[in-house]
Design a protein around this motif. Structure first.
Motif, PDB file in Angstrom:
ATOM      1  N   VAL A  10      23.750 -23.870  37.478  1.00 49.65           N
ATOM      2  CA  VAL A  10      24.012 -22.657  36.632  1.00 49.65           C
ATOM      3  C   VAL A  10      24.829 -23.300  35.395  1.00 49.65           C
ATOM      4  CG1 VAL A  10      24.376 -20.892  38.786  1.00 49.65           C
ATOM      5  CG2 VAL A  10      26.293 -22.237  37.909  1.00 49.65           C
ATOM      6  N   TYR A  11      25.024 -22.404  34.391  1.00 49.27           N
ATOM      7  CA  TYR A  11      25.680 -22.849  33.070  1.00 49.27           C
ATOM      8  C   TYR A  11      26.890 -21.795  32.945  1.00 49.27           C
ATOM      9  CZ  TYR A  11      21.661 -25.916  33.003  1.00 49.27           C
ATOM     10  OH  TYR A  11      20.514 -26.812  33.347  1.00 49.27           O
ATOM     11  N   PHE A  12      27.803 -22.445  32.169  1.00 44.31           N
ATOM     12  CA  PHE A  12      28.714 -21.449  31.574  1.00 44.31           C
ATOM     13  C   PHE A  12      29.100 -22.051  30.077  1.00 44.31           C
ATOM     14  CE2 PHE A  12      29.761 -21.391  36.124  1.00 44.31           C
ATOM     15  CZ  PHE A  12      30.495 -20.365  36.397  1.00 44.31           C
ATOM     16  N   HIS A  13      29.596 -20.975  29.330  1.00 41.52           N
ATOM     17  CA  HIS A  13      30.012 -21.451  27.878  1.00 41.52           C
ATOM     18  C   HIS A  13      31.325 -21.584  27.946  1.00 41.52           C
ATOM     19  CE1 HIS A  13      26.162 -19.922  26.313  1.00 41.52           C
ATOM     20  NE2 HIS A  13      26.064 -18.958  27.089  1.00 41.52           N
ATOM     21  N   LEU A  14      31.895 -22.677  27.116  1.00 44.52           N
ATOM     22  CA  LEU A  14      33.228 -23.105  26.979  1.00 44.52           C
ATOM     23  C   LEU A  14      33.475 -22.926  25.386  1.00 44.52           C
ATOM     24  CD1 LEU A  14      33.610 -26.074  29.487  1.00 44.52           C
ATOM     25  CD2 LEU A  14      33.958 -23.903  29.713  1.00 44.52           C
ATOM     26  N   TYR A  15      33.714 -21.633  24.909  1.00 47.98           N
ATOM     27  CA  TYR A  15      33.844 -21.533  23.499  1.00 47.98           C
ATOM     28  C   TYR A  15      34.665 -22.240  22.732  1.00 47.98           C
ATOM     29  CZ  TYR A  15      29.766 -17.883  24.392  1.00 47.98           C
ATOM     30  OH  TYR A  15      28.775 -17.354  24.712  1.00 47.98           O
ATOM     31  N   PHE A  16      35.957 -22.371  23.273  1.00 45.67           N
ATOM     32  CA  PHE A  16      36.947 -23.008  22.680  1.00 45.67           C
ATOM     33  C   PHE A  16      36.748 -24.597  22.249  1.00 45.67           C
ATOM     34  CE2 PHE A  16      41.067 -20.423  23.939  1.00 45.67           C
ATOM     35  CZ  PHE A  16      40.380 -19.251  22.999  1.00 45.67           C
ATOM     36  N   ASN A  17      35.550 -25.236  22.887  1.00 44.69           N
ATOM     37  CA  ASN A  17      35.239 -26.503  22.608  1.00 44.69           C
ATOM     38  C   ASN A  17      34.615 -26.706  21.155  1.00 44.69           C
ATOM     39  OD1 ASN A  17      36.307 -26.799  25.243  1.00 44.69           O
ATOM     40  ND2 ASN A  17      34.541 -27.778  25.945  1.00 44.69           N
ATOM     41  N   ALA A  18      34.290 -25.609  20.567  1.00 46.23           N
ATOM     42  CA  ALA A  18      33.525 -25.647  19.066  1.00 46.23           C
ATOM     43  C   ALA A  18      34.776 -26.227  18.332  1.00 46.23           C
ATOM     44  CB  ALA A  18      32.785 -24.373  19.039  1.00 46.23           C
ATOM     45  N   PHE A  19      35.991 -25.639  18.545  1.00 43.40           N
ATOM     46  CA  PHE A  19      36.931 -26.049  17.509  1.00 43.40           C
ATOM     47  C   PHE A  19      37.621 -27.271  17.748  1.00 43.40           C
ATOM     48  CE2 PHE A  19      36.450 -21.337  18.329  1.00 43.40           C
ATOM     49  CZ  PHE A  19      36.021 -21.018  17.101  1.00 43.40           C
ATOM     50  N   GLN A  20      36.816 -28.241  17.631  1.00 41.13           N
ATOM     51  CA  GLN A  20      37.184 -29.802  17.635  1.00 41.13           C
ATOM     52  C   GLN A  20      36.300 -30.624  16.744  1.00 41.13           C
ATOM     53  OE1 GLN A  20      36.399 -31.194  21.543  1.00 41.13           O
ATOM     54  NE2 GLN A  20      37.633 -29.390  22.488  1.00 41.13           N
ATOM     55  N   PRO A  21      36.915 -31.256  15.786  1.00 45.20           N
ATOM     56  CA  PRO A  21      36.163 -32.303  14.864  1.00 45.20           C
ATOM     57  C   PRO A  21      35.341 -33.007  15.559  1.00 45.20           C
ATOM     58  CG  PRO A  21      38.519 -32.489  14.754  1.00 45.20           C
ATOM     59  CD  PRO A  21      38.652 -31.937  15.926  1.00 45.20           C
ATOM     60  N   GLY A  22      33.966 -33.032  14.789  1.00 46.28           N
ATOM     61  CA  GLY A  22      32.818 -33.610  15.584  1.00 46.28           C
ATOM     62  C   GLY A  22      31.904 -32.693  16.211  1.00 46.28           C
ATOM     63  N   SER A  23      32.291 -31.214  16.398  1.00 47.73           N
ATOM     64  CA  SER A  23      31.550 -30.567  17.158  1.00 47.73           C
ATOM     65  C   SER A  23      30.195 -30.199  16.334  1.00 47.73           C
ATOM     66  CB  SER A  23      32.309 -29.198  17.643  1.00 47.73           C
ATOM     67  OG  SER A  23      32.623 -28.411  16.248  1.00 47.73           O
ATOM     68  N   MET A  24      29.228 -29.343  16.966  1.00 52.68           N
ATOM     69  CA  MET A  24      28.201 -28.844  16.242  1.00 52.68           C
ATOM     70  C   MET A  24      28.635 -27.822  15.275  1.00 52.68           C
ATOM     71  SD  MET A  24      25.070 -28.549  19.042  1.00 52.68           S
ATOM     72  CE  MET A  24      24.096 -27.840  17.682  1.00 52.68           C
ATOM     73  N   MET A  25      29.586 -27.120  15.464  1.00 54.54           N
ATOM     74  CA  MET A  25      30.149 -26.200  14.432  1.00 54.54           C
ATOM     75  C   MET A  25      30.532 -26.581  13.244  1.00 54.54           C
ATOM     76  SD  MET A  25      32.745 -23.019  14.735  1.00 54.54           S
ATOM     77  CE  MET A  25      32.153 -22.104  16.243  1.00 54.54           C
ATOM     78  N   ASP A  26      31.276 -27.830  13.537  1.00 50.38           N
ATOM     79  CA  ASP A  26      31.972 -28.542  12.549  1.00 50.38           C
ATOM     80  C   ASP A  26      30.951 -29.044  11.594  1.00 50.38           C
ATOM     81  OD1 ASP A  26      33.642 -30.072  10.937  1.00 50.38           O
ATOM     82  OD2 ASP A  26      33.949 -31.684  12.213  1.00 50.38           O
ATOM     83  N   PHE A  27      29.971 -29.632  12.141  1.00 52.53           N
ATOM     84  CA  PHE A  27      28.652 -30.404  11.301  1.00 52.53           C
ATOM     85  C   PHE A  27      28.016 -29.208  10.631  1.00 52.53           C
ATOM     86  CE2 PHE A  27      29.618 -34.173  13.595  1.00 52.53           C
ATOM     87  CZ  PHE A  27      29.216 -35.174  12.663  1.00 52.53           C
ATOM     88  N   ARG A  28      27.733 -28.077  11.605  1.00 51.68           N
ATOM     89  CA  ARG A  28      27.011 -26.915  10.693  1.00 51.68           C
ATOM     90  C   ARG A  28      27.941 -26.427   9.578  1.00 51.68           C
ATOM     91  NH1 ARG A  28      22.315 -24.332   9.450  1.00 51.68           N
ATOM     92  NH2 ARG A  28      22.393 -22.162  10.105  1.00 51.68           N
ATOM     93  N   LEU A  29      29.133 -26.216   9.499  1.00 54.56           N
ATOM     94  CA  LEU A  29      29.829 -25.878   8.290  1.00 54.56           C
ATOM     95  C   LEU A  29      29.742 -26.910   7.251  1.00 54.56           C
ATOM     96  CD1 LEU A  29      32.987 -24.677  10.424  1.00 54.56           C
ATOM     97  CD2 LEU A  29      31.453 -23.494   8.971  1.00 54.56           C
ATOM     98  N   ALA A  30      29.667 -28.209   7.798  1.00 53.12           N
ATOM     99  CA  ALA A  30      29.555 -29.141   6.604  1.00 53.12           C
ATOM    100  C   ALA A  30      28.281 -29.302   6.006  1.00 53.12           C
ATOM    101  CB  ALA A  30      29.964 -30.608   7.159  1.00 53.12           C
ATOM    102  N   ASN A  31      27.128 -28.920   6.432  1.00 50.45           N
ATOM    103  CA  ASN A  31      25.972 -29.106   6.067  1.00 50.45           C
ATOM    104  C   ASN A  31      25.234 -27.798   5.614  1.00 50.45           C
ATOM    105  OD1 ASN A  31      25.589 -31.987   6.299  1.00 50.45           O
ATOM    106  ND2 ASN A  31      26.257 -31.337   8.583  1.00 50.45           N
ATOM    107  N   ILE A  32      25.543 -26.496   5.847  1.00 55.12           N
ATOM    108  CA  ILE A  32      24.837 -25.502   5.570  1.00 55.12           C
ATOM    109  C   ILE A  32      25.402 -25.299   3.810  1.00 55.12           C
ATOM    110  CG2 ILE A  32      26.720 -23.608   6.026  1.00 55.12           C
ATOM    111  CD1 ILE A  32      24.403 -21.929   6.975  1.00 55.12           C
ATOM    112  N   ALA A  33      24.490 -24.787   3.277  1.00 54.59           N
ATOM    113  CA  ALA A  33      24.492 -24.300   1.616  1.00 54.59           C
ATOM    114  C   ALA A  33      25.758 -23.531   1.391  1.00 54.59           C
ATOM    115  CB  ALA A  33      23.191 -23.973   1.020  1.00 54.59           C
ATOM    116  N   ASP A  34      25.913 -22.595   2.349  1.00 55.63           N
ATOM    117  CA  ASP A  34      26.955 -21.398   1.851  1.00 55.63           C
ATOM    118  C   ASP A  34      27.630 -21.031   3.096  1.00 55.63           C
ATOM    119  OD1 ASP A  34      24.693 -20.348   3.052  1.00 55.63           O
ATOM    120  OD2 ASP A  34      24.812 -18.326   2.015  1.00 55.63           O
ATOM    121  N   PRO A  35      28.481 -21.931   3.662  1.00 58.96           N
ATOM    122  CA  PRO A  35      29.396 -21.855   4.798  1.00 58.96           C
ATOM    123  C   PRO A  35      30.217 -20.559   4.694  1.00 58.96           C
ATOM    124  CG  PRO A  35      30.202 -23.460   3.536  1.00 58.96           C
ATOM    125  CD  PRO A  35      28.811 -23.339   2.799  1.00 58.96           C
TER     126      PRO A  35
END
Length: 620
Positions: A63-88
């Motif tokens: 089974v799997y769980f989501h740990l959403y708070f882990n996104a708020f760390q440098p180097g996370s996928m959310m971090d890179f998404r913000l750095a590379n999308i045209a209109d964050p």
């Protein structure tokens, strides 16, 4: 006996002709959580007992769980998404360049170890046995000591420590408006498993999906704090803010709050020592709470007015889209804009009255299109946001603007935004996974605006009365379940008797556009042209020189049915003539006239999403 059996079968077929699809199943969860908050350091200890019932027709070894708070760390996928999308999202990124030449930096990249978010699992047992687990970004993977069999319930025990991140998106500490704790996506959340398999989307700030279940949440926090949360507060006499006679019971300076909710799929809370609480009850019996910061008299007045309108909203929406089934709803100041959760929302509160009512109506409308119907927002974002925005707009015009009967297109602004998108070159198919749009511009306009267009234009195809019936029938069949867009389509087809495969396929899965034109009008005929590769049924209103009017209705052959006459005021005393059907392989269509036309209009109700309307009207 054989005749009786046949009769019973026919009755069951009639009763369940509208039932959810054959073989439908869904998982179930029950959370019991105990949370001890260290508000000074923005950390907490969590203890969870979780019952997970597997109704799938297969055993689950993991089974799997989501740990959403882990996104708020440098180097996370959310971090890179913000750095590379045209209109964050401007709430989540800082522009280090200029308006003409922007250069965005993710706010997450600048977080220090004391500012990041995290959820660290310290212990995990299944049915009393330790289980192996690993964390990969925001996903916790658990290998079970023994697979969970079909219709078997497994008991999980989790302990974890967490740090609340700086307020960047939805969750966080110390929001711009001064709310201490906005606790959204704050607990290890069981991932969703259905016919499509596990939904294991890394958190990059988009939407969610989860199984329905019951929540029993106990929170220990400084006795001076007031909490607004999902569900019903079960000890109002022992905490601050909810009753005038409350005697706050505290142990070591902490009060204990206990909230419970049934049949929801997400739980939120926010806390601040300056919160005040107000409440009112709708005519339908729903108790609404507002929990907010009273920073000025204007703010207090706006929240008081908004609370009254919110009670009207729940009565209006219950009448038009199905009864709200929970006893409470909480409108809590927090977060960074507005976000829906089970029986509650977090919204920013320092707004003018129009903005405040608008955001409350939108987030409360999500109680239907997301929380009553557990729509997979990561896959069908328009089904969630678009239909919610549709409900919001209808209610806002009726209750706040008091427009009365809506005779023409009530969501024309959404149509205009969709036209701009369709002509921008940035549109992508609306069936694209929510996380994967190339731009936030495309995502927002397709989810919020094109989704509204799909709903209103569906009424143009099947008739407004049938659309209203479809919403209510859909509610009866799919509440507390996880429907797909095809399930909504099937209900609309059953209600109207019209085939809709072509419409849902082309409007959702392609970026084709609609463009009809009046090309010729003379004394004897009107010639229409389909200039696009998207065929639709057509309403044509002809106003004759003698002052009479006639509405010509041209069904689309692929519909295999016809829209009934609609009771709009503009059509009163207007003859309606149904013509031979048109079909998508034929580019032109001729209407024969018995007398001379003074004016010809394609779709006077403006519900046909025609990207070029200048050629839809003829006058000599």
């Amino acid at each position: 006996m054989k005749q009786l059996t046949s009769l019973v079968f026919l009755l069951l077929f009639h009763l369940f002709g509208f039932a959810q699809r054959a073989g439908y199943w869904q998982q179930a969860v029950d959370y019991k959580m105990d949370i001890d908050v260290d508000e000074k350091n923005y950390q907490y200890q969590g203890n969870m007992q979780l019952k997970y019932t597997n109704h799938a027709n297969q055993a689950l070894p993991k089974v799997y769980f989501h740990l959403y708070f882990n996104a708020f760390q440098p180097g996370s996928m959310m971090d890179f998404r913000l750095a590379n999308i045209a209109d964050p999202d401007p709430r989540m990124a800082t522009n280090l360049g200029t308006k003409e030449n922007p250069k965005y930096q993710s706010r997450i990249a600048a977080l220090t170890p004391e500012q990041i978010g995290y959820q660290k699992i310290t212990s995990l047992k299944v049915n009393g046995q330790p289980a192996d687990f690993k964390v990969d970004g925001t996903i916790l993977e658990v290998t079970l000591p023994k697979a969970i069999q079909t219709d078997e319930t497994a008991n999980f025990e989790l302990q974890w420590t967490a740090q609340v991140p700086e307020q960047i998106r939805r969750s966080g500490r110390n929001s711009k408006e001064g709310v201490a704790l906005s606790m959204a996506q704050w607990y290890p959340k069981m991932a969703h498993f259905d016919d499509f398999g596990w939904h294991l989307d890394e958190y990059v700030a988009r939407e969610f999906i989860a199984p329905f279940g019951n929540f029993d949440v106990t929170i220990h926090i400084n006795k001076d704090y007031v909490i607004g949360a999902s569900g019903k507060l079960h000890n109002p006499q022992q905490v601050k803010g909810y009753t005038a006679q409350a005697k706050v019971l505290s142990k070591k300076g902490k009060a204990t709050w206990n909230f419970k909710a049934q049949n929801i799929h997400d739980f939120v809370w926010a806390a601040d020592p300056k919160f005040v609480v107000d409440s009112a009850k709708s005519k339908g019996g729903v108790t609404l709470y507002t929990v907010f910061l009273p920073t000025s008299q204007d703010v207090r007045d706006n929240w008081k007015t908004a609370l009254g309108l919110a009670t009207e909203f729940f009565d209006y929406t219950s009448a038009h889209f199905g009864a709200y089934p929970w006893p409470t709803y909480s409108i809590v100041q927090g977060g960074d804009g507005g976000m829906e959760y089970g029986t509650a929302t977090l919204i920013t509160g320092g707004r003018n009255i129009k903005s405040l009512v608008g955001v409350i109506f939108h987030e409360a409308a999500h109680s239907w299109y997301q929380h009553l119907f557990g729509i997979n927002e990561t896959v069908d974002e328009w089904f969630d946001e678009g239909f919610t925005s549709y409900i919001e707009e209808l209610a806002f015009q009726s209750l706040f603007e008091k427009k009365g009967a809506l005779e023409t297109n009530p969501v024309i602004n959404a149509y205009r935004a969709y036209y701009k998108l369709a002509l921008s070159g940035k549109e992508e198919p609306m069936s694209l996974l929510a996380d994967y749009y190339n731009t936030n511009y495309a995502y927002s306009n397709e989810a919020y605006n094109k989704g509204q267009v799909l709903a209103e234009q569906l009424g143009y195809i099947i008739g407004k009365e049938n659309l209203d019936k479809t919403f209510l029938k859909f509610y009866e069949i799919w509440k507390f379940k996880h429907p797909t867009p095809n399930d909504f389509k099937r209900v609309a087809e059953e209600v109207s008797g019209i085939n809709l495969k072509w419409y849902f396929n082309l409007f959702i899965n392609t970026t084709r556009t609609i463009d009809y034109a009046i090309t010729t009008v003379n004394a004897n005929e009107i010639v229409l042209t389909n200039k696009s590769n998207f065929a639709m049924p057509i309403d044509v209103l002809v106003e004759y020189e003698d002052g009479t009017k006639e509405l010509f209705y041209i069904p689309l052959r692929e519909m295999r049915g016809e829209k009934p006459a609609e009771n709009f005021t503009m059509y009163h005393d207007v003859k309606r003539t149904t013509l031979e059907d048109w079909f998508w392989t034929k580019p032109t269509y001729t209407i024969s006239l018995a007398k001379k036309a003074a004016k010809v209009t394609i779709d006077p109700t403006q519900r046909l999403a025609d990207i070029e309307s200048s050629n839809n009207t003829y006058t000599p």
